[in-house]
Write an enzyme that holds these catalytic residues in place. Sequence first.
Site, PDB file in Angstrom:
ATOM      1  N   HIS A  32      70.268 -32.276 -15.047  1.00  0.00           N
ATOM      2  CA  HIS A  32      71.506 -32.101 -14.308  1.00  0.00           C
ATOM      3  C   HIS A  32      72.741 -31.943 -15.453  1.00  0.00           C
ATOM      4  O   HIS A  32      73.252 -30.833 -14.888  1.00  0.00           O
ATOM      5  CB  HIS A  32      71.376 -33.195 -13.222  1.00  0.00           C
ATOM      6  CG  HIS A  32      72.505 -33.183 -11.685  1.00  0.00           C
ATOM      7  ND1 HIS A  32      72.569 -33.151 -11.035  1.00  0.00           N
ATOM      8  CD2 HIS A  32      73.030 -32.096 -11.994  1.00  0.00           C
ATOM      9  CE1 HIS A  32      73.637 -33.382  -9.956  1.00  0.00           C
ATOM     10  NE2 HIS A  32      73.866 -31.934 -10.983  1.00  0.00           N
ATOM     11  N   GLU A  81      78.935 -27.176 -14.698  1.00  0.00           N
ATOM     12  CA  GLU A  81      78.666 -28.147 -15.611  1.00  0.00           C
ATOM     13  C   GLU A  81      79.410 -27.824 -16.362  1.00  0.00           C
ATOM     14  O   GLU A  81      79.940 -29.252 -17.387  1.00  0.00           O
ATOM     15  CB  GLU A  81      77.162 -28.021 -15.657  1.00  0.00           C
ATOM     16  CG  GLU A  81      76.258 -28.800 -15.263  1.00  0.00           C
ATOM     17  CD  GLU A  81      76.398 -30.049 -13.964  1.00  0.00           C
ATOM     18  OE1 GLU A  81      76.512 -31.182 -15.094  1.00  0.00           O
ATOM     19  OE2 GLU A  81      76.526 -30.272 -13.188  1.00  0.00           O
ATOM     20  N   HIS A  85      82.281 -31.172 -16.426  1.00  0.00           N
ATOM     21  CA  HIS A  85      82.298 -32.091 -17.588  1.00  0.00           C
ATOM     22  C   HIS A  85      82.280 -31.574 -19.048  1.00  0.00           C
ATOM     23  O   HIS A  85      82.383 -32.322 -19.966  1.00  0.00           O
ATOM     24  CB  HIS A  85      80.514 -32.146 -17.199  1.00  0.00           C
ATOM     25  CG  HIS A  85      80.172 -32.684 -15.783  1.00  0.00           C
ATOM     26  ND1 HIS A  85      80.735 -33.909 -15.209  1.00  0.00           N
ATOM     27  CD2 HIS A  85      80.011 -32.653 -14.687  1.00  0.00           C
ATOM     28  CE1 HIS A  85      81.022 -34.431 -14.393  1.00  0.00           C
ATOM     29  NE2 HIS A  85      79.517 -33.279 -13.459  1.00  0.00           N
TER      30      HIS A  85
END
Length: 216
Positions: A32, A81, A85
């Site tokens: 993920h 992502e 992040h």
Amino acid sequence: WKKLYLAHHWPVTVCKMDANDCHDPPMYWTIHGLWPDRAEDCNRTWHFNVTEIKDLLLDMRHYWPDVLHSSLNRTHFWKHEWDKHGTCAATLEVLNSQKKYFGKALELYQHVDLNGCLLKAGIKPSSSYYKMTAIKEALTRFYGVTPKIQCIPPEEGEEAQTIGQIEFCFTKELELVDCMALEGERNPVQAHLKLGTSELSVCNDTLPTYYPSEVQ
């Protein structure tokens, strides 16, 4: 930030959580994301560029697919992502480029080998239920640390929760660490992951746990 979460999700559960064009989800745990705690969208000017990870694309499509959207050419998930992040993780030298960030996540995923460990422990997708404590104990025995396990709570009239996500925590030196070891601080990453209407939250140790083998 103090630690990284390597989050694996179970595609069958992810597919069940949302209106999506999910079909034939992989029957193995996929990535993920690799998330620093307490960080989000750190550098909005550092845009995702898929050509930087072209050498990784075969592995990315296999181990880090966009489960909710079946098209192989989509890069939205990776872009999200990276923006949210990766740009934060990049304060660490070993993660300070797109190639390093995605490459290191793939490397950690192979190193952890969650799929292999669950199989060795005899924990496989099934229509019968598992005890959450048994899953936790098996993982703790293998890794020497306790991961964070998230489930979809039981629906109305059901008794079992459904396992959906398993997160391993790493220090900045990329050593495995107990996810709960540094839990003093408040973590935005702990916020329930909302996918569509269902939510993942930390699994309840006392509820029977479903590890589904097919999308219902």
